[in-house]
Design an enzyme around this catalytic site. Structure first.
Site, short mmCIF file in Angstrom:
data_model
loop_
_atom_site.label_atom_id
_atom_site.label_comp_id
_atom_site.label_asym_id
_atom_site.label_seq_id
_atom_site.Cartn_x
_atom_site.Cartn_y
_atom_site.Cartn_z
N ASP A 90 -59.96 9.93 22.35
CA ASP A 90 -59.87 8.52 22.00
C ASP A 90 -60.88 7.74 22.83
O ASP A 90 -60.81 7.74 24.06
CB ASP A 90 -58.46 8.01 22.28
CG ASP A 90 -58.24 6.58 21.82
OD1 ASP A 90 -59.22 5.94 21.38
OD2 ASP A 90 -57.10 6.10 21.90
N HIS A 104 -57.85 1.48 14.39
CA HIS A 104 -58.57 2.35 15.32
C HIS A 104 -58.50 3.80 14.86
O HIS A 104 -57.44 4.29 14.48
CB HIS A 104 -57.97 2.20 16.72
CG HIS A 104 -58.68 3.00 17.76
ND1 HIS A 104 -60.02 2.84 18.04
CD2 HIS A 104 -58.23 3.99 18.59
CE1 HIS A 104 -60.37 3.68 19.00
NE2 HIS A 104 -59.30 4.39 19.34
N CYS A 119 -61.31 -2.45 19.47
CA CYS A 119 -61.46 -2.75 18.06
C CYS A 119 -60.63 -3.99 17.74
O CYS A 119 -59.61 -4.23 18.39
CB CYS A 119 -60.99 -1.57 17.21
SG CYS A 119 -62.04 -0.10 17.37
#
Length: 244
Positions: free
Chosen positions: A147, A130, A196
């Site tokens: 994020d 990530h 992810c």
């Protein structure tokens, strides 16, 4: 193919537009589909400063491939070079080195730059599969962690804040030793709908965060915009400059 090494960044609408420009006549509207990105010029390269991108690097922008460090770092330099007096972009390996070796492991990374004269410091963070981004607002002494998955990573911005304090002491910039504040997703940013690696387009988001922060733009893109933004980033890398 000569300009980009592949058809990856080209949309079929652009092909029709170019044909109409060349032949001065209308062409039928294309079906809404993507051109194949499988045909590539294997020897194609893009060179910018110390960066060399091959087709293997550029093809990470195709479909839902994972971006690699080469693409991340060259794009970050393009962002930095758009306003070099105000922005400093840290290499994607910086944070991992800081996390594992402490300040001594990275203190030479800024030997030729005074980061405290900048407005923004941009630090891509790669943790396993990530990507995220730390942005340091130097004049306001803030460390903000962006994020798309909105995960709670308290260690990362705190590591950066400690780095800034150590850097200020070593450079004798005493006014920057204290007063740093840490924020998590201080601005409203587009979220990633799935974790992810199933949401590989999320890996592009830190690059777009960088661009928006430097240009003073809102984070107005969403997950549905990632294919278009990937094509745009491919073109920007080939042209070695940011495009509208």
């Amino acid at each position: 193919m000569q300009q980009y090494g592949s058809l990856i960044p080209i949309h079929v609408d652009e092909v029709v537009e170019k044909l109409q420009e060349i032949f001065s006549e209308s062409f039928s509207q294309p079906h809404r589909s993507r051109l194949s990105g499988t045909a590539m010029v294997r020897g194609f390269q893009v060179t910018y400063k110390r960066h060399v991108l091959t087709m293997d690097d550029l093809s990470t922008l195709y479909g839902q491939n994972w971006l690699n460090d080469q693409v991340m770092n060259m794009y970050g330099d393009l962002v930095m070079d758009s306003t070099p007096e105000k922005v400093h972009f840290f290499n994607s390996f910086f944070y991992d080195k800081l996390r594992t070796n402490g300040y001594d492991g990275v203190k030479r990374w800024t030997k030729n730059v005074d980061i405290f004269r900048k407005d923004l410091l941009l630090m891509p963070i790669h943790l396993e599969v990530h990507w995220s981004l730390v942005c340091v607002d130097v004049p306001h002494r803030t460390v903000t962690y962006f994020d798309s998955q909105r995960t709670l990573n308290r260690r990362c911005p705190k590591h950066i804040a400690k780095y800034l304090q150590a850097e200020a002491v070593r450079k004798g910039r005493w006014g920057f030793v204290h007063g740093w504040k840490v924020h998590k997703n201080r601005l409203k940013i587009p979220s990633c709908d799935s974790p992810c690696p199933s949401c590989c387009p999320a890996l592009c988001r830190p690059l777009q965060y960088c661009k928006c922060l430097v240009l003073g733009q809102l984070f107005s893109f969403g997950q549905q915009d990632m294919p278009r933004l990937r094509r745009l980033m491919y073109k920007e890398l080939c042209h070695c400059k940011l495009l509208p």
